[in-house]
Design an enzyme around this catalytic site. Structure first.
Site, short mmCIF file in Angstrom:
data_model
loop_
_atom_site.label_atom_id
_atom_site.label_comp_id
_atom_site.label_asym_id
_atom_site.label_seq_id
_atom_site.Cartn_x
_atom_site.Cartn_y
_atom_site.Cartn_z
N GLU A 1 26.92 11.82 28.56
CA GLU A 1 27.77 12.50 27.58
C GLU A 1 29.22 12.60 28.04
O GLU A 1 30.11 12.89 27.24
CB GLU A 1 27.23 13.90 27.29
N GLU B 1 14.36 11.00 9.29
CA GLU B 1 13.65 11.53 8.13
C GLU B 1 14.11 10.92 6.81
O GLU B 1 13.43 11.07 5.79
CB GLU B 1 13.83 13.05 8.06
#
Length: 305
Positions: free
Chosen positions: A115, A84
């Site tokens: 992960e 953004e």
């Protein structure tokens, strides 16, 4: 083996233990009540958030980058915040980047095992040529994710500044970073589902980090996003509205000025307010490190002599 009973984000919420037997409205009321705790949890971390903002700002003004590292929900929140920044603040896509365990695929689909790999966290930083001019924000609700810890340890090994955003104050990740940001919104409505309150808290913190840094960089004038990129019809109209509302000129004058400067709201405002041409306005903004208010103040002071 991970001992879940010792992780803050894995604790059971006594208030929601019978949530599966409630009506729809009762479920929503309970979720809403729990969500109300998030903002207060973030508020308690404002001093640490401010410290992190200053670090990030200083790194960026010296040519560095803000890099997020995370897994699962935490990683996706980093991706969202980074994505953004260019349309909202007109930044280069390289300035704020997000690394997520498992890469692009993991944004929409879980990549099992990624992960748990510390080496992968370090490698992903190396692949983007991370240096000590940059700053790393490790995002992990539990504060124990190996991928993020590996990234932070690598960043520290080359002398870079590190920040954590977790919801577990006694976690390993918090113990190894320069600044630990640890909102504690309490046990989740659904035990261990950190996409809920923990995710909301992390999103709020990331909003604060990036937005505050961009304000300090001159990407905001008043409360307007004057570096917005006019890349579609809606954003073109927003740009026109920003210029027209700020300078009080006609719609036609705002559009005419914007057309002269490639639809840069920031440049158009300076052109109108300081009676400058495009080149003069761009130079004035460069001299003022992009801050419209500084340009207008300098012009006003010059006019008084």
């Amino acid at each position: 083996m991970v001992e879940l009973s010792t992780i803050e984000t894995e604790q059971k919420n006594e208030r929601t233990k019978n949530i599966d037997s409630l009506s729809t409205l009762e479920v929503l009321l309970l979720i809403n009540d729990e969500d109300k705790k998030v903002a207060f949890a973030v508020e308690k971390e404002l001093e640490h958030i401010a410290e992190a903002v200053e670090i990030i700002y200083e790194k960026i003004v010296r040519g560095g980058r803000l890099i997020y590292s995370g897994c699962g929900t935490s990683g996706r929140l980093g991706v969202l915040d980074a994505a953004e920044c260019p349309p909202t603040f007109g930044t280069d896509p390289e300035l704020v980047q997000a690394l997520i365990a498992g890469g692009i695929t993991a944004i929409v689909k879980a990549v099992e095992g990624a992960e748990d790999n510390q080496e992968l966290g370090a490698k992903d930083l190396q692949d983007i040529n991370f240096t000590n001019r940059d700053v790393l924000v490790g995002i992990a609700a539990s504060g124990r994710t190996p991928y993020v810890i590996g990234a932070v340890n690598y960043a520290k090994s080359i002398g870079a500044k590190t920040i954590s955003v977790t919801c577990s104050p006694n976690s390993e990740l918090n113990s190894i970073v320069d600044v630990a940001i640890t909102p504690q919104p309490g046990p989740e409505v659904i035990t261990g589902s950190t996409r809920l309150k923990s995710g909301t808290a992390q999103k709020m913190v990331l909003n604060m980090l990036s937005t505050s840094v961009m304000i300090k960089l001159g990407k905001v004038y008043g409360n307007l996003m004057v570096d917005v990129k006019a890349t579609n019809e809606k954003l073109i109209e927003r740009t026109v509205s920003i210029v027209r509302g700020t300078t009080k000129v006609s719609d036609a004058k705002a559009r005419e000025t914007l057309a002269l400067c490639g639809y840069s709201a920031k440049t158009a405002i300076v052109m109108i307010e300081c009676n400058m041409n495009t080149e003069e306005a761009e130079k004035a903004l460069m001299d003022a490190n992009g801050h419209i208010a500084r340009v207008i103040s300098r012009k006003s002071n010059e006019s008084n002599f």
